[in-house]
Design an enzyme around this catalytic site. Sequence first.
Site, mmCIF file in Angstrom:
data_model
loop_
_atom_site.group_PDB
_atom_site.id
_atom_site.type_symbol
_atom_site.label_atom_id
_atom_site.label_comp_id
_atom_site.label_asym_id
_atom_site.label_seq_id
_atom_site.Cartn_x
_atom_site.Cartn_y
_atom_site.Cartn_z
ATOM 1 C CB VAL A 1 1.845 -0.021 4.889
ATOM 2 C CG1 VAL A 1 0.459 -0.460 5.369
ATOM 3 C CG2 VAL A 1 2.504 0.860 5.938
ATOM 4 C CG LEU B 1 -1.960 -1.088 1.327
ATOM 5 C CD1 LEU B 1 -2.652 -1.033 2.680
ATOM 6 C CD2 LEU B 1 -2.980 -0.955 0.200
ATOM 7 N N GLY B 2 2.005 1.203 0.630
ATOM 8 C CA GLY B 2 2.851 2.384 0.723
ATOM 9 C C GLY B 2 4.173 2.048 1.369
ATOM 10 C CD GLU B 3 8.622 2.119 -1.120
ATOM 11 O OE1 GLU B 3 9.833 2.337 -0.974
ATOM 12 O OE2 GLU B 3 8.161 1.320 -1.953
ATOM 13 N N GLY B 4 7.820 4.045 3.430
ATOM 14 C CA GLY B 4 8.473 5.221 3.981
ATOM 15 C C GLY B 4 9.789 4.830 4.607
ATOM 16 C CG ASP C 1 5.048 12.400 10.038
ATOM 17 O OD1 ASP C 1 5.266 13.453 9.398
ATOM 18 O OD2 ASP C 1 5.294 11.270 9.580
ATOM 19 C CG PHE D 1 7.780 3.017 8.418
ATOM 20 C CD1 PHE D 1 7.185 1.865 7.931
ATOM 21 C CD2 PHE D 1 7.243 4.228 8.050
ATOM 22 C CE1 PHE D 1 6.084 1.921 7.100
ATOM 23 C CE2 PHE D 1 6.136 4.301 7.221
ATOM 24 C CZ PHE D 1 5.555 3.151 6.751
ATOM 25 N N GLY D 2 9.814 1.435 6.530
ATOM 26 C CA GLY D 2 9.603 0.177 5.829
ATOM 27 C C GLY D 2 8.389 0.276 4.940
#
Length: 364
Positions: free
Chosen positions: A52, A44-47, A164, A49-50
Amino acid sequence: MAFWFCCGKSSYRRRRGKEHQTWRVFSLKELHAATNNFNYDNKLGEGGFGSVYWGQLWDGSQIAVKRLKVWSNKAETEFTIELEILARIRHKNLLGLRGYCAEGQERLIVYEYMTNLSLHSHLHGHHSFECVLDWKRRMNIAIGSSEGIVYLHHQATPHIIHRDIKASNVLLDSDFQARVADFGFAKLIPEGATHATTKVKGTLGYLAPEYAMLDKAIESCDVYSFGILLLELASGRRPIEKLSSSVRQSIVDWALPLVCEKKFDEIADPRLNGKYVEGELKRVVLVALMCAQDLPEKRPTMLDVVELLKGESKVKFSHIENSEMFRSILAVESSGGTSVAEDTLDYISEEKELERPLKENTEL
């Protein structure tokens, strides 16, 4: 009553008694099965942290799984803090915890899955061309997310600073109701404390100026970020727009001159095709700019923000309408772009979420 149970070298608190437990411990095997071995098509997404991933449990219920990229003491700390905060909070406008997994060096947090993904995906991502966010939904999102932050600032014990607030951290359920999410950067504020001293973390375009300079997180830092979010919601613009390779313009620098000239129609997202309530648009934009002032002591509290967005205080809103900041010709004359160094601060991230729809797994 609370008790601790251990996974490896770490301990996580599980609450009982008056707080009804609605989350549990997942096995890594179970989450591998739910996400099809963390298949890319489920991402679904990434940032930083890692990533999702979307998943489906054996009973058919849908989940979102945040998987930490690399185990480290720092990652472990952020993982523990987010679990601790998620276990404390219960509010209809905050994303709920389903559980977690801590096996070996794997650290995963399991959340409720939000069918309509994030506000970011509808404003700037794969759903932005569909324009399903009509004005009524945008107002509901503005009010709902503000009420979630009010809970963090004023009702949670101890109080919580999110640190955030941004469009990709406002998720939308099947009815497009807002859920504020991602507490990896959040800070608990003990009773009697006025701020948290901490390294600056956040996302480019949303950071309050005093936070970046003083390393002190206070509630008004979240208020500033929420002001940027409100402008984004009303206009459909990103927090920072590139004017050239070396010059960028913040959404505040773009909107303030238009407000001073009473050109609210030029602020409204063109995708609305003029279908919005003029009084509500004006209210959202003026409240947003009050929140995003440089001086933190002049910003409203989130309690004030909810009251103003709902139109419950004509006196307070009248004071805002007549504020000097909306009459100053200087604001209009200084509305050019601002030079922004893109990667000068390694603790400030830019949006990198995929925010893409799943191919076959969900009904979107």
